[in-house]
Structures are given as structure tokens and as C-alpha cells.
Enzyme design. Structure first.
Site, mmCIF file in Angstrom:
data_model
loop_
_atom_site.group_PDB
_atom_site.id
_atom_site.type_symbol
_atom_site.label_atom_id
_atom_site.label_comp_id
_atom_site.label_asym_id
_atom_site.label_seq_id
_atom_site.Cartn_x
_atom_site.Cartn_y
_atom_site.Cartn_z
ATOM 1 N N TRP A 301 50.835 7.692 9.784
ATOM 2 C CA TRP A 301 49.741 7.912 10.729
ATOM 3 C C TRP A 301 49.562 9.393 11.048
ATOM 4 O O TRP A 301 49.002 9.747 12.076
ATOM 5 C CB TRP A 301 50.004 7.106 12.007
ATOM 6 C CG TRP A 301 49.741 5.648 11.807
ATOM 7 C CD1 TRP A 301 48.568 4.981 12.044
ATOM 8 C CD2 TRP A 301 50.651 4.676 11.300
ATOM 9 N NE1 TRP A 301 48.701 3.659 11.712
ATOM 10 C CE2 TRP A 301 49.966 3.437 11.243
ATOM 11 C CE3 TRP A 301 51.973 4.715 10.867
ATOM 12 C CZ2 TRP A 301 50.565 2.264 10.800
ATOM 13 C CZ3 TRP A 301 52.566 3.549 10.419
ATOM 14 C CH2 TRP A 301 51.870 2.346 10.392
ATOM 15 N N CYS A 336 46.829 0.279 9.435
ATOM 16 C CA CYS A 336 46.752 -1.135 9.817
ATOM 17 C C CYS A 336 45.869 -1.967 8.897
ATOM 18 O O CYS A 336 46.225 -3.096 8.538
ATOM 19 C CB CYS A 336 46.321 -1.272 11.265
ATOM 20 S SG CYS A 336 44.609 -0.796 11.619
ATOM 21 N N HIS A 395 42.288 -2.045 15.778
ATOM 22 C CA HIS A 395 43.535 -2.461 15.134
ATOM 23 C C HIS A 395 43.243 -3.729 14.342
ATOM 24 O O HIS A 395 42.467 -4.584 14.776
ATOM 25 C CB HIS A 395 44.644 -2.709 16.152
ATOM 26 C CG HIS A 395 45.945 -3.108 15.518
ATOM 27 N ND1 HIS A 395 46.488 -2.428 14.459
ATOM 28 C CD2 HIS A 395 46.788 -4.138 15.773
ATOM 29 C CE1 HIS A 395 47.621 -3.007 14.099
ATOM 30 N NE2 HIS A 395 47.815 -4.056 14.875
ATOM 31 N N ASP A 418 50.957 -9.971 12.130
ATOM 32 C CA ASP A 418 50.630 -8.548 12.022
ATOM 33 C C ASP A 418 51.734 -7.837 11.262
ATOM 34 O O ASP A 418 52.898 -7.865 11.668
ATOM 35 C CB ASP A 418 50.483 -7.952 13.426
ATOM 36 C CG ASP A 418 49.875 -6.560 13.422
ATOM 37 O OD1 ASP A 418 49.776 -5.952 12.339
ATOM 38 O OD2 ASP A 418 49.500 -6.081 14.507
ATOM 39 N N ASN A 458 43.999 -8.025 26.220
ATOM 40 C CA ASN A 458 43.739 -8.267 27.641
ATOM 41 C C ASN A 458 44.321 -7.237 28.601
ATOM 42 O O ASN A 458 44.095 -7.337 29.804
ATOM 43 C CB ASN A 458 44.303 -9.642 28.044
ATOM 44 C CG ASN A 458 43.352 -10.774 27.726
ATOM 45 O OD1 ASN A 458 42.221 -10.783 28.181
ATOM 46 N ND2 ASN A 458 43.804 -11.717 26.927
ATOM 47 N N ASP A 460 45.225 -4.230 31.074
ATOM 48 C CA ASP A 460 44.438 -3.334 31.919
ATOM 49 C C ASP A 460 44.761 -1.887 31.547
ATOM 50 O O ASP A 460 45.902 -1.546 31.235
ATOM 51 C CB ASP A 460 44.767 -3.552 33.397
ATOM 52 C CG ASP A 460 44.312 -4.916 33.888
ATOM 53 O OD1 ASP A 460 43.461 -5.525 33.226
ATOM 54 O OD2 ASP A 460 44.827 -5.369 34.929
ATOM 55 N N GLU A 508 34.830 -11.862 30.087
ATOM 56 C CA GLU A 508 35.237 -10.871 31.080
ATOM 57 C C GLU A 508 34.655 -11.211 32.447
ATOM 58 O O GLU A 508 33.513 -11.633 32.575
ATOM 59 C CB GLU A 508 34.773 -9.473 30.655
ATOM 60 C CG GLU A 508 35.336 -9.002 29.309
ATOM 61 C CD GLU A 508 36.774 -8.528 29.413
ATOM 62 O OE1 GLU A 508 37.445 -8.878 30.400
ATOM 63 O OE2 GLU A 508 37.227 -7.818 28.498
ATOM 64 N N GLU A 513 39.280 -16.007 32.999
ATOM 65 C CA GLU A 513 39.887 -14.794 32.460
ATOM 66 C C GLU A 513 40.890 -14.208 33.442
ATOM 67 O O GLU A 513 41.999 -13.825 33.073
ATOM 68 C CB GLU A 513 38.792 -13.779 32.130
ATOM 69 C CG GLU A 513 39.278 -12.522 31.418
ATOM 70 C CD GLU A 513 39.615 -11.387 32.365
ATOM 71 O OE1 GLU A 513 40.353 -10.473 31.976
ATOM 72 O OE2 GLU A 513 39.143 -11.445 33.521
ATOM 73 N N TYR A 584 42.852 7.012 14.910
ATOM 74 C CA TYR A 584 42.340 5.721 15.354
ATOM 75 C C TYR A 584 43.368 4.963 16.193
ATOM 76 O O TYR A 584 43.044 4.007 16.891
ATOM 77 C CB TYR A 584 41.902 4.883 14.144
ATOM 78 C CG TYR A 584 43.009 4.129 13.455
ATOM 79 C CD1 TYR A 584 43.266 2.791 13.756
ATOM 80 C CD2 TYR A 584 43.796 4.739 12.490
ATOM 81 C CE1 TYR A 584 44.282 2.095 13.123
ATOM 82 C CE2 TYR A 584 44.798 4.058 11.849
ATOM 83 C CZ TYR A 584 45.050 2.736 12.166
ATOM 84 O OH TYR A 584 46.057 2.054 11.534
#
Length: 760
Positions: A301, A336, A395, A418, A458, A460, A508, A513, A584
Site C-alpha cells: 500500500w 484489496c 474496500h 475478505d 456501520n 461512527d 440510515e 438502524e 484509497y
């Protein structure tokens, strides 16, 4: 195979013998056997089971694996293993589904005397055992008989010196290479004669079989997620979604063998888990990367790709996996989308339904806090030395389809895996399979790695003002929305984007949610203890603006609007605007431009602060993804209020246009041309095109002999010979020192050859 001497048993067999040569019988799509009573095998009865000690033991002269017939019914005919010449061909079949073989016998089969059994063993196992599922022995029965085991073998047709057998493997059999022995004996004598197939056959997952845990109900989805050899992977940023083509090439030379190598030799999957897609997909998510197991792809990266290929230059998985299988050393380099494209190839070649998924504004939560925490200094500069969390512009991971027999039924369906090596999971760089349905509900403790996936879509976003090591942190901004946007995959049967955000999260700001987030937070252990909040202040409103469609080479502007909503008070506002290059992955690179200014904003007025950025300023510092981090720190004087905002911005690169110059036909030369217009205010030197398409054994590399001037076209011509009819894709990529990661593709249908159309 030599000429088989056959007698005439009925008119249907005479027709079969007249039309088909024995050595080409398996190339026929017709079933040359009938259901007449006299043509079917007879089970032994009390009246015909007399002893016959004078008849020699039946032996097998040769075995025909019916490559063409089985390939068509098992959807495996495109595997390079199945298309080789003569004795180099290998059988590839899907578990839980019947396949056929032909036995050439030393004499006529007599059901009263002869007994036949099949013995299957997993290739590479020193001591196969029944209990481990690595050794299976089954008798060859008559159509009306059924054995107790999950594997079955029955006689489908019998003729002089010839048997056609139908074999059905277990729907949860071990995936891999299997050896087959055929034992024959005289029922009235001890001992048996064994015929061993010289080469093993391949057994893979079967999404067409309802009893297989990877069963997919819809045929168009099976064609998309198992059979499609190319697709789209989305990159860019949430405000500039950019698709790029990826060639999966799951049927090409060495790809299936490489997948098995990754599963068994690299992943060290236990024998008992080789039939379980949960175990296998988890193993593969680790084996595709290289940090701890010498896997297929090495990540990088940085902006230094010395000694390898920059991730943006790959067009697909074929070259990567073929190189890895040959050298058994990690291929340099991947990011990725490369890890995801390679993992999709490995899964599809094993028959495991798989799709590539892109999550925009993807959180990387390193502390399991379900928040992504950024620390900024008095200049509004992100303090990389304090930040362990990050938000990636995008991603890319994968989803695989399966039943989760280890979890409740509502957790079945798409599972996220992943291969990008981000965090350790059970002491290895891997992730998943995490039930997407469970992620949506906030069930972060479900196996495997649901908490990490939940945070990616999700978490914050929290910005802290750092005032020194002895001072408490100041929480200047908290964005509870914005993470996990435009979650994208290629649409089934179409070259367009399907938005699957709703499968990962509720809308949202909806009650569902917030309830899912609270449910997840109750299971999280991490909090910052020493902080104070930004002052509530509503008189001044800020609006951060970016223009959307800037082609690389053009200037762009960053605009901050300051609105004073007060009717009486005038405010002094200090503003710092910054533009920096960014990977990125969210890691900030070199500074491009900085503007600091003070403004007086009178009651009811709107002040505009604009910073113009030219190509000369950003071009020399541009990283390969052409992305910038735009940030603003504003302080309202005589208050304790600070405004901080950050956004991603990406300039657009041109698209390569590919034109076909003649009709695509199987076996005929297809000529094509690729070109694009140079958008930069400087010439492009030493440019190269990379081309992949149907019928090409390896990637084409085409050097441009001339410099591409300003506002001139870069173009090349090339040709290929398609091998198969149906949907096909040509992908092109261009790179030079001045401009790289320019790509394009074209889809088309390859028509059958004129010879096959005329029946000649």
C-alpha cells in the site's frame, strides 16, 4: 483405445455401432442405449445363479471417462483440464450429481458370476480411512437396487464386452482430487482383480445440487456467480463510483490445481473440513494473502512497487495464479480489489458461488470500539502518528453463498469473506465467513469476524482535537452516518451495478438502524474516558462544497460557505483549508495546497472561501488512485466552537474505447482496436496497452512506438481467436509514467463456427 468387438443385441445398438466409432462414443450428445428389457442388465435370481468355476475372472481392459458427456451435464466442459488432447485430459465433476463411465471388458459381463465394486480414495492421503470420508468403497448394483451409503454406483447399460456405469457421489463429499479403483471378482471364488485409473478425477462443489450446502436456486445466479469468467469491480470513492473489469479466468490452465494447492498445502485445511464450505472459505481468505503463510498475493500500500507489478496494472487473476502455482512464491503486488478478484477466481473454480463486493467509505476499526477515531492538530491536519483507525475510500471483499449449518437457519445465504490482510483473526490474516444477515442485525459476536464487518459498514466517525499529551481530547465532530455507502456488486446478467447496501444495514436514521448499532455497542468494550464536547453553537453554519466531474489534468476548486444565521451578531471566523493526496486506504500523503484566512461574517450574510488548485500543483504529487483528502478547520473567535470537515475527492480518468473490426466467431481471428484521448496538458511517453480477451493464452503487452501528444489519441490494434461461443469480454489497460490505471472493456457474443452451424 483399440477397436471394441461388439455383438448385435438389438436394433438400437446396431444403430449406435454404425453411427459412432467406439473411440469417439463419448463425444456424442446422444445416449445410444435403450430401455428395452433385453438390453438392460439382469439381476441374479435363484434360477440363474448357478456356480461356474470355469469362467475366467472378468477384467477391465480400458475405461472411458465420458469427458464430453459429463462436462456438459456438470457444467465443467470449459475447464482446461477437460479440453486437453488425448490422455492428458482429466475429468472434473460436481459432487452429489451422477456422472457416467464406460468399462471395456475382457469378456461379456455375466450378472450371475461377476461382481464389480468401486473404491475411491482422496489423492495425497497416506492412509485413507472410511471414518474420515477419505476412502469410499461401493458395490456396482442394478438400477432397482440402492446401497446404504451416500455414494452410489449402478449399471446403466450393458452390451458385449461393455458396461456403462452411473456413479453418484455424496453431496457433502470432500473437495479435491480422487483416485478410482475398479475391483472385479468371480462371485464363487476368492480374490479380486483391480484396475486403477492412471490419473485422479476432480470433485468440486455443486450449486446445482439441492443437497449440497452451496446450492443456489436460480440458474441466472449460478451462471453469474459460478460460471461467469469476467465481471466488474467497483473502485473510486462514494462520490465517484468507478467500475473496472476483472478477468476471473477460473477455467484456465493450472487454476483449479492452484486453488487446491492453496486450500491443502497453504491453508492446511484438515481432512474432515475439506467438504465444508465454511471451513474452506475461511482457509482460502487466509491463503490468498501472504503475510503469515506464503500465500498467493503480497500486499503493498505504498507508492513504491519495485520488484513487482503495481496493483493497478492487473487485468485479472489468471497471470497471478499461474505465476504463483509455478513458483509457489507470493506474487507482487496486490491491494484489496486484487485480493478480492483472486479470491473470487479460487472460489468459483472450486464451484463455490462467489461475488465481489465494494463498500464505499469503509471503516477499519482497529480497537473494536465500533467507532473510527481521527485526531487532528491546531492546523486541522490529521495526526497519522496517533491514528490507528482509518476510513478507506473504498474496500473490496467477497461474498460466498452457503447454508450455515453451524449457525441458526436465518444466518444462511451470503457470507462475507475478505482476503485483504488487515487484522489477525485466530492468529491469521483472514476474515469471515461472516453472515451478512447477522451483520445487519448487529450480531457482532457471531462467527466469524462479524464485529469487524459490522464496523466496516456501520461505525461512527469521530474527530478529536488533540491539545497535547496532558490535555483532554476535544470531540469536535461525530458523524453517525456516512460509513458504509453504496455497497456494490455486479448485477446478475447485466454489466451494471447492483446496490446491496440494504443487505448489510437498515436505512440510515431508521429505528432499526439505531437499534442494531445499540445492540452492537452493548457488546463492545472500548471507550475514550477523558474528553469534552465541542460547544453547541448554531449561529454560524458551514457548508463544504466540491465540484463533482473533474477530468484529470483540469484545475479544480475547494469552496467553503459560511452563513451567519444571527440577526444581530457579527462573527470573526478563522479558516484553514487543506488539500492532500491520499491513498484509497485513507492514509494521507503529500500536501498539495494550504490556505489560511480570517473573515468577518455580518448578520445574515454568506461568505465564500475558495481555494483553486491547478494541474501544476497537484499533478506531480498525484498517487495512483488520483484521490485527494480535502479538509477544513474553522474556529469562531470568542467562542469555544470549532468546525471540522473532511471529504474525499477524485479526478476522473478517461475510458479506453474498444472497437471490434469484424464479427466474433469461434475459431476465426477477431481484430480489434483500443484508443483514448490524452487528457493531460503534457505528452504521454513510453505508453503500453495491456489486453486480455477470449482465446488469448496470456496477456498481450503492446508498446506504443510514438509519444502521445496533447489532445491526441493513444491507440493500438490487436487480434485473438475465440475458442468458445457465448458471452465474452475484452479488457484493456494503459499505463505510462505520466498517466496510468486507464482502462476500458467491451462485451460481445461469440457466434458458433460456420462449420458447426452447417453440421460438417
Amino acid at each position: 483405445m483399440g477397436l471394441i468387438k461388439m455383438g448385435k443385441c438389438c436394433s438400437c445398438f446396431s444403430r449406435f455401432r454404425a453411427v459412432f466409432k467406439p473411440e469417439t462414443v463419448t463425444d456424442s450428445p446422444l445416449k445410444p442405449f435403450c430401455n428395452k428389457p433385453e438390453c438392460l442388465p439382469r439381476p441374479p435370481t435363484a434360477s440363474n445363479s448357478g456356480e461356474d468355476f470355469g469362467v475366467p475372472v472378468l477384467t477391465i481392459s480400458d475405461v472411458d471417462l465420458c469427458i464430453a458427456e459429463n462436462g456438459e451435464t456438470h457444467q465443467t466442459s470449459r475447464y482446461e483440464l477437460m479440453t486437453r488432447e488425448d490422455d492428458r485430459r482429466r475429468l472434473v465433476v460436481r459432487r452429489g450429481q451422477e456422472f457416467y463411465i464406460h468399462l471395456i471388458l475382457s469378456r461379456n459381463y455375466d450378472p450371475d458370476i461377476d461382481g464389480i465394486s468401486l473404491v475411491f480414495t482422496v489423492d495425497g492421503i497416506e492412509k485413507p480411512q472410511y471414518g474420515h470420508g477419505t476412502l469410499v468403497a461401493i458395490p456396482v448394483l442394478y438400477p432397482e437396487e440402492v446401497s446404504e451409503g451416500s455414494w452410489q454406483a449402478t449399471i446403466d447399460a450393458v452390451h458385449p464386452n461393455f458396461l456403462r456405469l452411473k456413479i453418484v457421489t455424496s453431496p457433502n463429499a470432500i473437495i479435491g482430487k480422487w483416485k478410482m479403483d475398479i475391483d472385479t471378482k468371480n462371485r464363487n471364488l476368492d480374490g479380486a482383480v483391480s484396475y486403477t485409473l492412471k490419473q485422479p478425477f476432480y470433485l468440486i462443489f455443486n450449486p446445482w445440487c439441492e443437497e449440497d450446502t452451496v446450492y443456489l436456486d436460480e440458474e441466472d445466479e449460478r451462471q453469474e456467480y459460478v460460471m461467469a469468467e469476467d465481471g466488474l469491480i467497483w473502485r473510486g470513492s462514494y462520490n465517484r463510483l468507478r467500475p473496472t473489469v476483472w478477468k476471473y479466468s477460473q477455467f484456465e490452465r493450472d487454476i483449479l490445481d492452484c486453488a487446491l494447492h492453496l486450500m491443502i498445502q497453504v491453508g492446511k485445511v484438515r481432512v474432515s473440513g475439506r467438504g465444508d464450505p465454511v471451513v474452506i472459505s475461511r482457509i482460502l481468505s487466509a491463503a490468498v494473502n501472504s503475510p503469515d503463510d506464503n500465500g498467493a498475493v503480497m500486499g503493498n500500500w505504498s507508492d513504491d512497487f519495485e520488484g513487482g507489478t503495481p496493483p493497478t496494472k492487473w487485468l485479472g487473476s489468471q497471470k497471478i495464479l499461474q505465476q504463483y502455482y509455478k513458483s509457489k512464491k507470493p506474487v507482487k503486488y496486490g491491494q484489496c480489489w486484487v485480493f478480492s478478484g483472486v479470491l473470487a477466481t479460487v472460489c468459483r473454480t472450486l464451484g463455490l458461488p462467489c461475488r465481489v463486493v465494494t463498500n464505499y467509505a469503509s471503516a477499519h476499526d482497529t480497537q473494536s470500539s465500533l467507532t473510527v477515531d481521527y485526531f487532528v492538530d491546531a492546523e486541522g491536519k490529521v495526526m497519522e502518528e496517533l491514528n490507528s483507525d482509518s476510513i478507506w475510500n473504498f474496500h473490496v471483499w467477497n461474498e460466498v453463498w452457503m447454508k450455515r449449518l453451524d449457525l441458526s437457519p436465518d444466518c444462511s445465504g451470503w457470507q462475507a469473506i475478505d482476503a485483504t490482510p488487515q487484522e489477525l483473526s485466530e492468529d491469521a490474516y483472514r476474515c469471515g465467513p461472516a453472515s451478512v444477515a447477522a451483520v445487519k442485525k448487529g450480531e457482532v459476536l457471531r462467527p466469524y469476524d462479524n464485529g469487524f464487518l459490522f464496523a466496516e459498514v456501520n461505525a461512527d466517525k469521530v474527530f478529536w482535537r488533540y491539545n497535547g499529551p496532558t490535555q483532554p481530547l476535544k470531540l469536535v465532530r461525530k458523524d453517525v452516518y456516512g460509513i458504509g455507502q453504496y455497497i456494490s456488486t455486479k448485477a446478475v446478467g447485466r454489466w451494471s451495478r447492483e446496490d446491496i447496501t440494504h443487505t448489510y444495514k437498515y436505512p440510515e436514521k431508521s429505528d432499526e438502524e439505531r437499534a442494531a448499532m445499540l445492540k452492537a455497542l452493548r457488546q463492545s468494550q472500548s471507550l475514550f474516558s477523558r474528553y469534552y464536547l465541542n460547544e453547541e453553537f448554531n449561529d454560524i453554519m458551514f457548508n463544504f462544497e466540491l465540484r463533482d466531474d473533474i477530468v484529470i489534468g483540469q484545475p479544480f476548486s475547494v469552496v467553503l460557505l459560511i452563513r451567519n444565521r444571527s440577526s444581530f451578531n457579527e462573527y470573526q471566523v478563522s479558516v484553514i483549508l487543506r488539500v492532500e493526496t491520499v491513498l484509497y486506504t485513507g492514509r494521507v500523503g503529500d500536501p498539495v495546497k494550504r490556505l489560511s484566512t480570517d473573515r468577518s461574517v455580518r448578520p445574515g450574510d454568506v461568505e465564500e472561501i475558495r481555494m483553486d488548485v491547478s494541474w501544476e500543483e497537484y499533478g506531480p504529487r498525484l498517487l495512483n488512485q488520483c484521490a485527494f483528502n480535502i479538509s477544513c478547520l474553522a474556529t469562531v473567535k470568542d467562542t469555544n466552537f470549532e468546525y471540522f470537515a473532511q471529504d474525499d475527492f477524485r479526478v476522473r480518468k478517461p475510458d479506453i474505447k474498444i472497437t471490434l473490426e469484424n464479427e466474433p466467431v469461434v475459431g476465426e481471428t477477431l481484430n480489434a482496436r483500443a484508443k483514448f484521448r490524452n487528457p493531460l496538458p503534457i505528452p504521454l511517453k513510453k505508453g503500453r496497452f495491456l489486453i486480455e480477451g477470449p482465446g488469448l493464452e496470456e496477456e498481450l503487452k503492446l508498446k506504443l512506438s510514438e509519444t502521445v501528444d496533447l489532445d491526441a489519441d493513444a491507440e493500438c490494434s490487436f487480434s485473438m481467436v475465440p475458442k468458445f461461443e457465448g458471452r465474452a469480454t475484452i479488457a484493456a489497460k494503459f499505463y505510462s509514467k505520466q498517466l496510468e490505471d486507464v482502462d476500458g472493456f467491451v462485451n460481445f457474443m461469440v457466434k458458433p463456427s460456420k462449420v458447426s452451424l452447417n453440421g460438417e
